[in-house]
Design an enzyme around this catalytic site. Structure first.
Site, PDB file in Angstrom:
ATOM      1  CG  ASN A 143      24.294  11.007 -39.974  1.00  0.00           C
ATOM      2  OD1 ASN A 143      23.404  11.392 -39.742  1.00  0.00           O
ATOM      3  ND2 ASN A 143      24.374  10.871 -41.313  1.00  0.00           N
ATOM      4  CG  ASN A 148      19.575  15.672 -39.439  1.00  0.00           C
ATOM      5  OD1 ASN A 148      20.621  15.101 -39.815  1.00  0.00           O
ATOM      6  ND2 ASN A 148      19.432  16.029 -38.233  1.00  0.00           N
ATOM      7  CG  ASP A 149      22.333  12.627 -43.362  1.00  0.00           C
ATOM      8  OD1 ASP A 149      21.963  12.876 -42.509  1.00  0.00           O
ATOM      9  OD2 ASP A 149      22.720  11.527 -43.948  1.00  0.00           O
ATOM     10  N   GLY A 168      26.688  15.109 -43.179  1.00  0.00           N
ATOM     11  CA  GLY A 168      25.626  14.603 -42.390  1.00  0.00           C
ATOM     12  C   GLY A 168      25.722  14.271 -40.804  1.00  0.00           C
ATOM     13  CG  ASP A 170      23.066  14.317 -36.818  1.00  0.00           C
ATOM     14  OD1 ASP A 170      23.635  13.849 -35.976  1.00  0.00           O
ATOM     15  OD2 ASP A 170      22.351  13.816 -37.619  1.00  0.00           O
ATOM     16  CG  ASP A 335      35.781  32.828 -37.195  1.00  0.00           C
ATOM     17  OD1 ASP A 335      36.821  31.768 -37.275  1.00  0.00           O
ATOM     18  OD2 ASP A 335      35.148  33.222 -38.155  1.00  0.00           O
ATOM     19  CD  GLU A 364      40.586  32.294 -36.077  1.00  0.00           C
ATOM     20  OE1 GLU A 364      40.981  31.314 -36.809  1.00  0.00           O
ATOM     21  OE2 GLU A 364      39.582  32.839 -36.462  1.00  0.00           O
TER      22      GLU A 364
END
Length: 620
Positions: A143, A148-149, A168, A170, A335, A364
């Site tokens: 974090n 910006n959490d 949190g 980032d 993905d 994947e």
């Protein structure tokens, strides 16, 4: 009388103003995607998705040398236009307006930007077997910007106490620890998706994207992401983007106003996938079973995209090209690869490689069957006619075999024989050396949990990944013995990296508070990767392995000039290894040097192997 007449005139004019104002609001452009492109791309015809209330009847126009509107497509929903631009090589970079005309009146405008490409962009080199990939879950890594959490306008707020909440982490946190990543010997960084996930819960993992052109504000901004890529590149670390083509998040703005009725499979209503991935190439599969796999939703919060819709297919292809160019990516991890429409996947892969011939992508396909995985790799000739363009695939068959081999006792068909026979299937792949090998990822229990906390076996797994064919991928925190639960619990598996938050008792980045065992494991992997980086034969050499005997599995990497021997000993006690069997590689008078210690090793008739350990020797 005069005053009354003036009041009428004023009222009339005010009414006109209100009418004009309302008309302007009615024709506001809410979305235009992509909002920029580049001069000099092979993909010079760009289809813009334009969205706004009742804009369907409007006619787009622009006045920019080298840029032409060549097609306008209208769909059932009058809130959408699909506008194709032709961008000539003679066009100059800069910003200009696209006007949307109602008769003779300009009803709306929206800016569009052309950029100059970075030098050598088309020739960028992707990752390969010389690299080592570091997989992180950004919300759980570090974090760097607590401000910006939580974002007031977004649905889910930070809750570090919850394993399934946002913690949190980032982009600022990742950027602050690039020196650590590079110093460990990782040369590629794969963060799970960083794009907006404005979902009511479980938004931390990133796989329910709600805006395909915007980084989640709780991670940072688009510019922060691009700056991360540049900073990483300057330290010798490439950036791999986790791309999701199969589905979006249920809070994506499309779900409030679908462009076409068939944009989402099953009419936008939840219908689960059956996960029967073998139906894609099974000659006996019922068509409904195949449809249920490809068209079913991954979860209620992940609406399944219908890539057979040509506008959606173009949108997704352009989105991938946009991020590669914008962020200077060195690779894509795609993905849920096999869940998307196969014809689209072929077109998507071809479009990316047409633009960037030396780019790297890995798909994947979560299957222990090499036949199922090989179906999707570029160069595979498939019985069903599918032409794949994916250069690499995640090696789930070896992943499964490695975990089983280290968890179970040695036997005729258990233990090392799992790995030996898994590699024997390499003939099924067009290019097994391009596969990505791994022991764990964000969707599995950690390797240390898999071996019930046995650090010696964990180290053997790290040595195997570092010396076997393919590109190795490692999972954040495991280098300091993060173990997690022994049964799959995603939120706890993706735990916080020690030292990523102010006040953490342990700090993996500085070493403060780590136990001797944690420091030793971290140093072991660092030394392995440093040795690997300086030993080309284990990156690109051939591999020959010998059937396991008495709990020992031996293989060699060789290239006609250099040779490395790897002996993996599952026995708790030291074991003498007779060398006569390996006469092709170990000649009379051969000398060796231990890769980890640098010490000379005598190669006579036998070699003493340490118990529960990997012995790696460069043959001199």
């Amino acid at each position: 009388m005069k005053t009354a007449r003036m009041k009428v005139v004023i009222a009339f004019c005010f009414g006109l103003m209100l009418s004009a104002s309302a008309s302007a609001r009615d024709f506001a452009i809410d979305h235009l995607e992509p909002a920029s492109w580049w001069v000099g791309m092979k993909h010079s015809r760009v289809e813009l998705m334009v969205h706004g209330n009742a804009i369907g009847p409007l006619q787009p126009r622009l006045s920019r040398p080298g840029v032409t509107v060549i097609d306008v497509q209208r769909v059932a929903n009058p809130n959408y236009l699909f506008v194709t631009l032709e961008i000539a090589a003679s066009a100059s970079p800069g910003t200009f307006d696209i006007e949307f005309v109602d008769g003779d009146r300009v009803a709306a405008r929206h800016p569009f930007r052309l950029d100059a490409r970075e030098a050598g962009s088309a020739a960028r080199k992707g990752f390969d077997a010389s690299d080592a990939i570091y997989l992180i879950t950004p919300d759980r890594f570090a974090n760097g910007d607590p401000s910006n959490d939580s974002v007031a306008a977004m649905q889910e707020r930070a809750d570090r106490a919850s394993p399934n909440g946002r913690h949190g982490g980032d982009i600022a946190g990742i950027s602050a620890h690039l020196d650590y990543i590079a110093g460990m010997g990782f040369t590629q960084l794969w963060p799970t998706p960083l794009l907006e996930n404005d979902q009511p819960k479980f938004s931390y993992h990133g796989y329910a994207i709600t805006d395909l052109y915007r980084v989640d504000r709780r991670f940072g901004s688009n510019e922060d992401y691009r700056a991360l890529s540049r900073s990483a590149r300057a330290k010798g670390v490439g950036l791999i983007m986790d791309v999701v083509l199969n589905h979006i998040g249920s809070s994506h703005w499309w779900m409030r106003d679908l462009p076409t009725p068939d944009w989402i499979n099953h009419g936008g209503k939840f219908a689960p996938t059956n996960h029967r991935r073998t139906t894609v190439q099974d000659p006996h599969a019922a068509p409904q079973d195949k449809a249920d796999f490809v068209e079913g939703w991954f979860s209620p919060g992940m609406p399944d995209l219908n890539q057979r819709n040509p506008h959606l297919a173009t949108y997704l292809i352009q989105n991938s090209l946009w991020w590669i160019e914008y962020a200077g990516l060195s690779g894509i991890r795609e993905d849920t690869f096999g869940y998307a429409d196969a014809e689209f996947l072929s077109a998507w892969g071809k479009a990316v490689l047409d633009e960037y011939p030396d780019f790297s992508m890995v798909g994947e396909e979560w299957s222990a069957s090499p036949a199922t995985v090989a179906h999707w790799q570029r160069g595979k000739v498939n019985a069903d006619g599918h032409v794949p363009h994916m250069p690499s695939m995640m090696d789930f068959p070896v992943h499964t075999a490695l975990r089983d081999a280290l968890r179970e006792a040695e036997g005729w068909d258990t233990g090392w024989i799992r790995l030996y026979e898994a590699l024997a299937n390499d003939y099924l792949y067009p290019d097994a050396d391009r596969l990505v090998v791994f022991a764990e990822n964000h969707d599995t229990t950690r390797m240390l949990a898999n071996v019930k906390g046995d650090v010696a076996l964990f180290k053997i797994a790290m040595a195997y990944l570092t010396t076997v064919r393919g590109t190795p991928q490692f999972f954040y925190g495991s280098e300091v013995l993060m173990e997690g639960p022994r049964e799959r619990e995603d939120g706890n598996i993706r735990a916080d990296m020690p030292g990523g938050w102010a006040g953490d008792a342990k700090n993996a980045f500085t070493g403060a508070g780590l136990s001797p065992a944690e420091r030793d494991a971290q140093d072991y992997l660092r030394r392995l990767l440093d040795w690997r980086r300086n030993t080309p034969v284990v990156q690109h050499g051939k591999l020959q392995h010998f059937a396991p005997v008495d709990g020992v599995y031996v293989y060699f990497r060789y290239d006609g000039q250099d040779t490395v021997m790897v002996a993996l000993n599952r026995n708790a006690k030291p074991a003498p290894l007779a060398l006569e069997r390996f006469g092709r590689f170990i000649k009379a008078g051969s000398k060796g040097r231990d890769a980890m210690s640098g010490k000379a090793v005598a190669l006579g008739t036998t070699l003493e192997l340490a118990g529960d350990a990997a012995t790696i020797i460069s043959i001199e």
